[in-house]
Motif scaffolding. Structure first.
Motif, mmCIF file in Angstrom:
data_model
loop_
_atom_site.group_PDB
_atom_site.id
_atom_site.type_symbol
_atom_site.label_atom_id
_atom_site.label_comp_id
_atom_site.label_asym_id
_atom_site.label_seq_id
_atom_site.Cartn_x
_atom_site.Cartn_y
_atom_site.Cartn_z
ATOM 1 N N ASP A 15 31.889 40.031 -5.663
ATOM 2 C CA ASP A 15 30.677 39.706 -6.424
ATOM 3 C C ASP A 15 30.963 38.941 -7.709
ATOM 4 O OD1 ASP A 15 29.093 41.019 -4.577
ATOM 5 O OD2 ASP A 15 28.904 42.859 -5.753
ATOM 6 N N ILE A 16 32.228 38.860 -8.100
ATOM 7 C CA ILE A 16 32.553 38.260 -9.394
ATOM 8 C C ILE A 16 33.541 37.104 -9.252
ATOM 9 C CG2 ILE A 16 32.075 40.387 -10.675
ATOM 10 C CD1 ILE A 16 35.189 40.750 -10.857
ATOM 11 N N ASP A 17 33.671 36.340 -10.316
ATOM 12 C CA ASP A 17 34.635 35.249 -10.383
ATOM 13 C C ASP A 17 35.947 35.827 -10.922
ATOM 14 O OD1 ASP A 17 36.215 33.060 -11.252
ATOM 15 O OD2 ASP A 17 34.436 31.827 -11.586
ATOM 16 N N VAL A 18 36.959 35.890 -10.085
ATOM 17 C CA VAL A 18 38.239 36.499 -10.449
ATOM 18 C C VAL A 18 38.898 35.745 -11.608
ATOM 19 C CG1 VAL A 18 40.573 37.039 -9.619
ATOM 20 C CG2 VAL A 18 38.607 37.543 -8.186
ATOM 21 N N GLU A 19 38.713 34.442 -11.662
ATOM 22 C CA GLU A 19 39.302 33.671 -12.772
ATOM 23 C C GLU A 19 38.673 34.076 -14.112
ATOM 24 O OE1 GLU A 19 42.092 31.858 -12.537
ATOM 25 O OE2 GLU A 19 42.043 32.562 -10.462
ATOM 26 N N VAL A 20 37.382 34.363 -14.102
ATOM 27 C CA VAL A 20 36.712 34.831 -15.315
ATOM 28 C C VAL A 20 37.200 36.246 -15.654
ATOM 29 C CG1 VAL A 20 34.482 35.400 -16.390
ATOM 30 C CG2 VAL A 20 34.705 33.342 -14.969
ATOM 31 N N LEU A 21 37.412 37.068 -14.645
ATOM 32 C CA LEU A 21 37.957 38.412 -14.878
ATOM 33 C C LEU A 21 39.320 38.313 -15.569
ATOM 34 C CD1 LEU A 21 38.001 41.486 -14.582
ATOM 35 C CD2 LEU A 21 38.861 41.172 -12.249
ATOM 36 N N LYS A 22 40.165 37.407 -15.115
ATOM 37 C CA LYS A 22 41.485 37.213 -15.743
ATOM 38 C C LYS A 22 41.326 36.792 -17.204
ATOM 39 C CE LYS A 22 43.862 35.811 -11.490
ATOM 40 N NZ LYS A 22 44.493 34.670 -10.808
ATOM 41 N N LYS A 23 40.359 35.915 -17.478
ATOM 42 C CA LYS A 23 40.108 35.483 -18.858
ATOM 43 C C LYS A 23 39.645 36.662 -19.708
ATOM 44 C CE LYS A 23 38.826 30.709 -17.753
ATOM 45 N NZ LYS A 23 37.700 29.754 -17.674
ATOM 46 N N LEU A 24 38.792 37.527 -19.133
ATOM 47 C CA LEU A 24 38.319 38.711 -19.857
ATOM 48 C C LEU A 24 39.481 39.640 -20.207
ATOM 49 C CD1 LEU A 24 35.034 39.458 -17.930
ATOM 50 C CD2 LEU A 24 35.219 39.386 -20.424
ATOM 51 N N ILE A 25 40.394 39.824 -19.270
ATOM 52 C CA ILE A 25 41.562 40.683 -19.508
ATOM 53 C C ILE A 25 42.398 40.104 -20.661
ATOM 54 C CG2 ILE A 25 43.764 41.478 -18.539
ATOM 55 C CD1 ILE A 25 42.277 41.547 -15.760
ATOM 56 N N LYS A 26 42.710 38.829 -20.583
ATOM 57 C CA LYS A 26 43.530 38.186 -21.618
ATOM 58 C C LYS A 26 42.825 38.183 -22.969
ATOM 59 C CE LYS A 26 46.048 35.240 -18.417
ATOM 60 N NZ LYS A 26 46.190 33.905 -17.853
ATOM 61 N N GLN A 27 41.522 37.888 -22.977
ATOM 62 C CA GLN A 27 40.765 37.840 -24.226
ATOM 63 C C GLN A 27 40.668 39.213 -24.867
ATOM 64 O OE1 GLN A 27 39.864 35.571 -26.267
ATOM 65 N NE2 GLN A 27 38.749 36.954 -27.619
ATOM 66 N N SER A 28 40.466 40.234 -24.075
ATOM 67 C CA SER A 28 40.368 41.593 -24.598
ATOM 68 C C SER A 28 41.666 41.998 -25.293
ATOM 69 C CB SER A 28 40.037 42.575 -23.466
ATOM 70 O OG SER A 28 39.784 43.856 -23.976
ATOM 71 N N ILE A 29 42.789 41.700 -24.645
ATOM 72 C CA ILE A 29 44.099 42.037 -25.221
ATOM 73 C C ILE A 29 44.311 41.265 -26.527
ATOM 74 C CG2 ILE A 29 46.599 41.835 -24.878
ATOM 75 C CD1 ILE A 29 46.000 42.419 -21.843
ATOM 76 N N LYS A 30 44.001 39.980 -26.517
ATOM 77 C CA LYS A 30 44.146 39.141 -27.717
ATOM 78 C C LYS A 30 43.282 39.690 -28.852
ATOM 79 C CE LYS A 30 43.388 34.308 -29.149
ATOM 80 N NZ LYS A 30 42.174 34.323 -29.955
ATOM 81 N N PHE A 31 42.030 39.982 -28.567
ATOM 82 C CA PHE A 31 41.092 40.487 -29.570
ATOM 83 C C PHE A 31 41.575 41.811 -30.162
ATOM 84 C CE2 PHE A 31 37.403 43.188 -30.598
ATOM 85 C CZ PHE A 31 36.806 42.418 -31.582
ATOM 86 N N LEU A 32 42.006 42.726 -29.319
ATOM 87 C CA LEU A 32 42.451 44.036 -29.814
ATOM 88 C C LEU A 32 43.756 43.932 -30.597
ATOM 89 C CD1 LEU A 32 41.461 46.250 -26.779
ATOM 90 C CD2 LEU A 32 40.451 46.301 -29.074
ATOM 91 N N ARG A 33 44.658 43.074 -30.178
ATOM 92 C CA ARG A 33 45.917 42.870 -30.915
ATOM 93 C C ARG A 33 45.641 42.286 -32.308
ATOM 94 N NH1 ARG A 33 48.919 46.343 -29.037
ATOM 95 N NH2 ARG A 33 49.943 46.044 -27.060
ATOM 96 N N GLU A 34 44.628 41.414 -32.392
ATOM 97 C CA GLU A 34 44.272 40.824 -33.689
ATOM 98 C C GLU A 34 43.504 41.824 -34.563
ATOM 99 O OE1 GLU A 34 42.112 37.307 -32.568
ATOM 100 O OE2 GLU A 34 43.950 36.204 -32.067
ATOM 101 N N THR A 35 42.641 42.612 -33.928
ATOM 102 C CA THR A 35 41.809 43.571 -34.671
ATOM 103 C C THR A 35 42.615 44.786 -35.127
ATOM 104 O OG1 THR A 35 39.923 42.873 -33.323
ATOM 105 C CG2 THR A 35 39.657 44.930 -34.565
ATOM 106 N N TYR A 36 43.526 45.235 -34.292
ATOM 107 C CA TYR A 36 44.348 46.411 -34.604
ATOM 108 C C TYR A 36 45.834 46.056 -34.494
ATOM 109 C CZ TYR A 36 39.900 48.716 -33.708
ATOM 110 O OH TYR A 36 38.582 49.093 -33.737
ATOM 111 N N PRO A 37 46.342 45.253 -35.444
ATOM 112 C CA PRO A 37 47.761 44.892 -35.355
ATOM 113 C C PRO A 37 48.635 46.145 -35.456
ATOM 114 C CG PRO A 37 46.797 44.123 -37.441
ATOM 115 C CD PRO A 37 45.694 44.724 -36.636
ATOM 116 N N GLU A 38 49.720 46.134 -34.739
ATOM 117 C CA GLU A 38 50.617 47.302 -34.742
ATOM 118 C C GLU A 38 51.219 47.454 -36.126
ATOM 119 O OE1 GLU A 38 53.158 47.806 -31.312
ATOM 120 O OE2 GLU A 38 51.977 46.284 -30.267
ATOM 121 N N GLN A 39 51.257 48.695 -36.564
ATOM 122 C CA GLN A 39 51.819 48.978 -37.896
ATOM 123 C C GLN A 39 53.323 49.056 -37.825
ATOM 124 O OE1 GLN A 39 49.089 50.964 -36.753
ATOM 125 N NE2 GLN A 39 47.660 49.859 -38.015
#
Length: 140
Positions: free
Chosen positions: A116-140
């Motif tokens: 039902d979904i576009d797998v390429e968009v799913l891959k972008k969501l996975i990568k974007q989520s990781i990028k966003f969280l790494r930027e929002t909560y940088p490791e101490q």
């Protein structure tokens, strides 16, 4: 004090998937396992009794509440498959418009099946989520 229910466990991801009642949902779970592992670059871990998570980050809110959570994940639920991505990211909202047939709540995106979904968009969501969280909560 509040106790987080969703913690990383040593439970077997494969063992969990094998217990999924529906053969179709089990097949979808294995496909998602491969897709999330390859795209995220992280090994799958169980979080709580039913979430398959990839990577982790530590968050701390202004309220003082803090904890650990997977960067991305999914859960093959009885009704629909839940996908977990970062919330609060405007790019997530834009990508969801291109994802295909889904519904979403505050933190979850629900799909019936991968077809039902576009797998390429799913891959972008996975990568974007990781990028966003790494930027929002940088490791101490």
């Amino acid at each position: 004090m509040y106790e987080l229910k969703t913690k990383e466990t040593d439970n077997s991801v494969i063992g969990f998937i094998e217990k999924v009642g529906s053969p179709k949902k089990r097949e979808e779970a294995y496909k998602l396992l491969g897709l999330f592992t390859k795209t995220s670059g992280y090994e799958a871990k169980m979080w709580g009794p039913s979430i398959i998570g990839f990577g982790s980050y530590h968050y701390k809110y202004a309220s003082g509440h803090e904890g650990d959570a997977p960067l991305v994940g999914f859960s093959p639920r009885k009704g629909k498959i839940s996908l977990y991505f970062a919330t609060g990211d405007t790019e997530r909202e834009e990508l969801l418009k291109e994802l295909g047939k889904h519904t979403s709540g505050k933190a979850c995106v629900y799909i019936n099946k991968i077809a039902d979904i576009d797998v390429e968009v799913l891959k972008k969501l996975i990568k974007q989520s990781i990028k966003f969280l790494r930027e929002t909560y940088p490791e101490q």
